[in-house]
Design an enzyme around this catalytic site. Sequence first.
Site, PDB file in Angstrom:
ATOM      1  N   ASN A  42      -1.847  49.490  30.636  1.00  0.00           N
ATOM      2  CA  ASN A  42      -2.768  48.347  30.692  1.00  0.00           C
ATOM      3  C   ASN A  42      -2.028  47.084  30.292  1.00  0.00           C
ATOM      4  O   ASN A  42      -1.144  47.092  29.431  1.00  0.00           O
ATOM      5  CB  ASN A  42      -4.030  48.574  29.858  1.00  0.00           C
ATOM      6  CG  ASN A  42      -3.759  48.914  28.403  1.00  0.00           C
ATOM      7  OD1 ASN A  42      -2.729  49.492  28.065  1.00  0.00           O
ATOM      8  ND2 ASN A  42      -4.684  48.567  27.539  1.00  0.00           N
ATOM      9  N   ILE A  43      -2.386  46.000  30.959  1.00  0.00           N
ATOM     10  CA  ILE A  43      -1.738  44.705  30.735  1.00  0.00           C
ATOM     11  C   ILE A  43      -2.847  43.683  30.505  1.00  0.00           C
ATOM     12  O   ILE A  43      -3.639  43.416  31.423  1.00  0.00           O
ATOM     13  CB  ILE A  43      -0.880  44.306  31.956  1.00  0.00           C
ATOM     14  CG1 ILE A  43       0.158  45.405  32.258  1.00  0.00           C
ATOM     15  CG2 ILE A  43      -0.189  42.961  31.710  1.00  0.00           C
ATOM     16  CD1 ILE A  43       0.852  45.266  33.606  1.00  0.00           C
ATOM     17  N   GLU A  44      -2.931  43.155  29.299  1.00  0.00           N
ATOM     18  CA  GLU A  44      -4.025  42.239  28.955  1.00  0.00           C
ATOM     19  C   GLU A  44      -3.595  40.786  29.112  1.00  0.00           C
ATOM     20  O   GLU A  44      -2.414  40.488  29.337  1.00  0.00           O
ATOM     21  CB  GLU A  44      -4.497  42.537  27.526  1.00  0.00           C
ATOM     22  CG  GLU A  44      -5.033  43.961  27.428  1.00  0.00           C
ATOM     23  CD  GLU A  44      -5.692  44.292  26.100  1.00  0.00           C
ATOM     24  OE1 GLU A  44      -5.481  43.564  25.108  1.00  0.00           O
ATOM     25  OE2 GLU A  44      -6.430  45.298  26.079  1.00  0.00           O
ATOM     26  N   CYS A  53      -6.071  47.532  34.144  1.00  0.00           N
ATOM     27  CA  CYS A  53      -6.038  48.853  33.527  1.00  0.00           C
ATOM     28  C   CYS A  53      -4.770  49.614  33.919  1.00  0.00           C
ATOM     29  O   CYS A  53      -4.165  49.344  34.970  1.00  0.00           O
ATOM     30  CB  CYS A  53      -7.231  49.678  33.985  1.00  0.00           C
ATOM     31  SG  CYS A  53      -8.798  49.106  33.354  1.00  0.00           S
ATOM     32  N   GLU A  55      -4.491  52.613  35.059  1.00  0.00           N
ATOM     33  CA  GLU A  55      -4.660  53.359  36.310  1.00  0.00           C
ATOM     34  C   GLU A  55      -4.395  52.455  37.520  1.00  0.00           C
ATOM     35  O   GLU A  55      -3.705  52.825  38.461  1.00  0.00           O
ATOM     36  CB  GLU A  55      -6.094  53.905  36.420  1.00  0.00           C
ATOM     37  CG  GLU A  55      -6.475  54.900  35.344  1.00  0.00           C
ATOM     38  CD  GLU A  55      -7.082  54.239  34.109  1.00  0.00           C
ATOM     39  OE1 GLU A  55      -6.633  53.143  33.719  1.00  0.00           O
ATOM     40  OE2 GLU A  55      -8.004  54.841  33.523  1.00  0.00           O
ATOM     41  N   CYS A  90     -12.278  53.510  33.969  1.00  0.00           N
ATOM     42  CA  CYS A  90     -13.436  52.604  34.108  1.00  0.00           C
ATOM     43  C   CYS A  90     -13.936  52.646  35.552  1.00  0.00           C
ATOM     44  O   CYS A  90     -13.278  53.172  36.451  1.00  0.00           O
ATOM     45  CB  CYS A  90     -13.044  51.189  33.694  1.00  0.00           C
ATOM     46  SG  CYS A  90     -12.120  50.295  34.957  1.00  0.00           S
ATOM     47  N   CYS A  93     -11.581  51.178  38.259  1.00  0.00           N
ATOM     48  CA  CYS A  93     -10.462  52.078  38.598  1.00  0.00           C
ATOM     49  C   CYS A  93     -10.947  53.247  39.449  1.00  0.00           C
ATOM     50  O   CYS A  93     -10.253  53.676  40.368  1.00  0.00           O
ATOM     51  CB  CYS A  93      -9.781  52.576  37.325  1.00  0.00           C
ATOM     52  SG  CYS A  93      -8.852  51.269  36.498  1.00  0.00           S
TER      53      CYS A  93
HETATM   54  N1  THU Z   1      -8.344  50.298  29.955  1.00  0.00           N
HETATM   55  C1  THU Z   1      -7.508  50.974  30.794  1.00  0.00           C
HETATM   56  O1  THU Z   1      -6.303  50.691  30.856  1.00  0.00           O
HETATM   57  N2  THU Z   1      -8.034  51.960  31.548  1.00  0.00           N
HETATM   58  C2  THU Z   1      -9.344  52.310  31.567  1.00  0.00           C
HETATM   59  O2  THU Z   1      -9.754  53.077  32.419  1.00  0.00           O
HETATM   60  C3  THU Z   1     -10.235  51.788  30.524  1.00  0.00           C
HETATM   61  C4  THU Z   1      -9.758  50.572  29.841  1.00  0.00           C
HETATM   62  C5  THU Z   1      -7.782  49.216  29.138  1.00  0.00           C
HETATM   63  C6  THU Z   1      -8.228  47.841  29.526  1.00  0.00           C
HETATM   64  C7  THU Z   1      -8.061  47.080  28.233  1.00  0.00           C
HETATM   65  O3  THU Z   1      -6.726  46.633  28.151  1.00  0.00           O
HETATM   66  C8  THU Z   1      -8.282  48.119  27.150  1.00  0.00           C
HETATM   67  O4  THU Z   1      -8.167  49.379  27.779  1.00  0.00           O
HETATM   68  C9  THU Z   1      -9.626  48.016  26.462  1.00  0.00           C
HETATM   69  O5  THU Z   1     -10.650  47.980  27.379  1.00  0.00           O
END
Ligand code: THU
Length: 135
Positions: A42-44, A53, A55, A90, A93
């Site tokens: 995941n990259i925010e 996300c 995935e 999520c 995804c």
């Molecule tokens: N996140 C994912 O990488 N995959 C998911 O299926 C659920 C959420 C990440 C997004 C965000 O960076 C962090 O988890 C919190 O939501």
Amino acid sequence: MSNEELIETALKAREFSYSPYSKFKVGAALLAKNGKVYTGCNIESASYTPTNCAERTAFFKAVSEGEREFEAIAIAGGYDGAPTEYSYPCGVCRQVMMEFCNPKSFRIITAISKEKYIEMTLEEMLPCGFGPSNL
Ligand code: THU
């Protein structure tokens, strides 16, 4: 590639997670039908919305390199340290998976460790999904 190897790869990818805001680290390892594995984390973003996300990072890396056929994805997520709970993909995804994967055969493996994981098909994870075959 075994489920265990795919999980190990997802756990390694998780180390690259860029998640300074949520601190929730996710790693994914996507297995293509030809045996290649694409990793993602995941990259925010400081403005939150552009967050991607793990995935989808894996899918977009793969698709952008010409891959179109997929077999399985392993996912591992949680706060600092080793994962303690199952982290499920999520809705966004799941919909991306629906675009490129056969819902009856694509396997989603959510893992706490190599030994502890749950495996479901995309159809089980996204019942009555809408995909390319509906258009
Ligand atoms: N996140 C994912 O990488 N995959 C998911 O299926 C659920 C959420 C990440 C997004 C965000 O960076 C962090 O988890 C919190 O939501």
